[in-house]
Design an enzyme around this catalytic site. Structure first.
Site, PDB file in Angstrom:
ATOM      1  N   LYS A  35      -1.169  96.071 -14.175  1.00  0.00           N
ATOM      2  CA  LYS A  35      -1.608  95.488 -15.451  1.00  0.00           C
ATOM      3  C   LYS A  35      -0.603  95.837 -16.557  1.00  0.00           C
ATOM      4  CE  LYS A  35      -4.474  99.529 -16.460  1.00  0.00           C
ATOM      5  NZ  LYS A  35      -5.803 100.035 -16.815  1.00  0.00           N
ATOM      6  N   TYR A 255      15.746 106.807 -44.129  1.00  0.00           N
ATOM      7  CA  TYR A 255      14.745 106.487 -45.140  1.00  0.00           C
ATOM      8  C   TYR A 255      14.001 107.732 -45.606  1.00  0.00           C
ATOM      9  CZ  TYR A 255      15.251 101.490 -44.166  1.00  0.00           C
ATOM     10  OH  TYR A 255      15.740 100.206 -44.031  1.00  0.00           O
ATOM     11  N   MET A 303      13.520 100.430 -37.974  1.00  0.00           N
ATOM     12  CA  MET A 303      13.145  99.285 -37.148  1.00  0.00           C
ATOM     13  C   MET A 303      14.118  99.045 -36.001  1.00  0.00           C
ATOM     14  SD  MET A 303      12.440  95.327 -38.248  1.00  0.00           S
ATOM     15  CE  MET A 303      11.101  95.784 -39.362  1.00  0.00           C
TER      16      MET A 303
END
EC number: 5.1.1.1
Length: 358
Positions: A35, A255, A303
């Site tokens: 799965k 950041y 990101m």
């Protein structure tokens, strides 16, 4: 040119892990749980590599249909069962087994018009209290299914463990006892054991085991490692350095200026971030494998990138590979640093990560 980042999937590792589990549960058939896109390893890739498995366990009908379309002939079982009455003809047409765990599913089976019966695995809630019929409901539910012409006979029986990944927790024994007492002398297959059951609770192995995470070379137990059981990591998550920079003491990086260097060093920027599924909350010190050594993440994961401290004397170059987890750096170790479980790491990779058989 090889894509970056990429998840390299080892067919030999998958086959080794299946062999280890067969040896561990030599009297049981193996239902390989694939799965969640084969636990992030690629659904059809994994099923083809594990073609000698006796069956495959899936969460959703769409996964089962993908395997049938890909030529997989083995037994398929929907571990959450079917959700709609319109699913039932598809189960019949594609020879897919289903778990039954709820009154609504029984009603749909009783009301359906089908060309042949469906193979059912009745799930017993032996103590996890998530899915399954309770011990008090079991006799009545079993009788209803036996009386239903749309249910193939015999009915198979299953349960799921809540704490099998805690080898010192005796609740698993309680669940085994509950299940065995309820189902004594009934025909059909029995399946209780997940990965942890297969590895740590041999009395739970039954007619079928349902290993998931162990097939991918990962231990289900926190603080343990698959290698301790002869398992081999099936995934290497690889990217590369896209920058190497001299960095002065007192300078921050990333950041929020979250981390500041205490001494002069060299930093490497790795082309992977939370947009690829690498966790943003990975703390300072989470290891990455670069040129034969562990180097720590510094600053915040962004990101598309993360930064590692290569050390003042580093000779690493732009283009060098960085292993986020895999054979040299167990995913269990990375998960422990981040405060999560290996299951989450391998299943959360996004489509930006190329998944390829190595």
């Amino acid at each position: 040119m090889k894509p970056f980042p990429r998840a390299e999937i080892s067919s030999s590792a998958l086959q080794n892990n299946l062999a280890v589990l067969r040896q561990q549960a030599s009297r049981s058939q193996v239902m390989a749980v694939v799965k969640a896109n084969g636990y992030g390893h690629g659904l059809l890739n994994v099923a083809n590599c594990l073609h000698t498995a006796d069956g495959f366990g899936l969460a959703r009908l769409e996964e089962a249909l993908e395997l049938r379309a890909g030529g997989v002939k083995a037994r398929l079982l929907l571990l959450e069962g079917f959700f709609r009455s319109t699913d039932l003809p598809l189960l019949v047409a594609h020879d897919i087994d289903t778990v039954v765990h709820h009154e609504s599913q029984i009603e749909m089976l009783e009301q359906a018009t089908l060309s042949k019966p469906v193979t059912v695995w009745l799930k017993v809630d032996s103590g996890m209290h998530r899915l399954g019929v309770t011990p008090e409901q079991f006799t009545q539910v079993y009788a209803r299914l036996m009386a239903c012409d749309n249910v193939a006979k015999p009915i198979h029986l299953m349960t799921h463990f809540a704490c099998a990944d805690e080898p010192e927790n005796h609740y698993t024994q309680v669940q085994m006892q509950t299940f065995n007492q309820l189902t004594a002398d009934l025909p059909g297959f029995r399946t209780l054991a997940n990965s942890a059951g297969a590895l740590y609770w041999p009395k739970s192995q039954g007619d079928w085991i349902r290993p998931g995470i162990a097939l991918y070379g990962v231990s289900p137990v926190t603080g343990d490692c698959g290698a301790n059981h002869g398992l081999i990591p099936a995934m290497n998550l690889v990217s590369r350095l896209i920058a190497v920079r001299d960095h002065k003491a007192g300078q921050p990086v990333g950041y929020g200026c979250y981390w500041t260097a205490k001494q002069d060093t060299r930093l490497g920027v790795v082309a992977i971030g939370y947009g690829d599924g690498y966790p943003r909350n990975a703390p300072e010190g989470t290891p990455v494998w670069v040129n034969g050594r562990r180097v720590p993440i510094v600053g915040r994961v962004s990101m598309d990138m993360l930064t590692v401290d290569l050390g003042a004397d580093a000779t690493d170059l732009v283009g060098d590979e960085a292993l986020l987890w895999g054979a040299a750096l167990p995913v269990e170790e990375v998960a422990e640093h981040i405060g999560t479980i290996a299951y989450e790491l391998v299943t959360k990779l996004t489509p930006r990560v190329a998944v390829c058989l190595a």
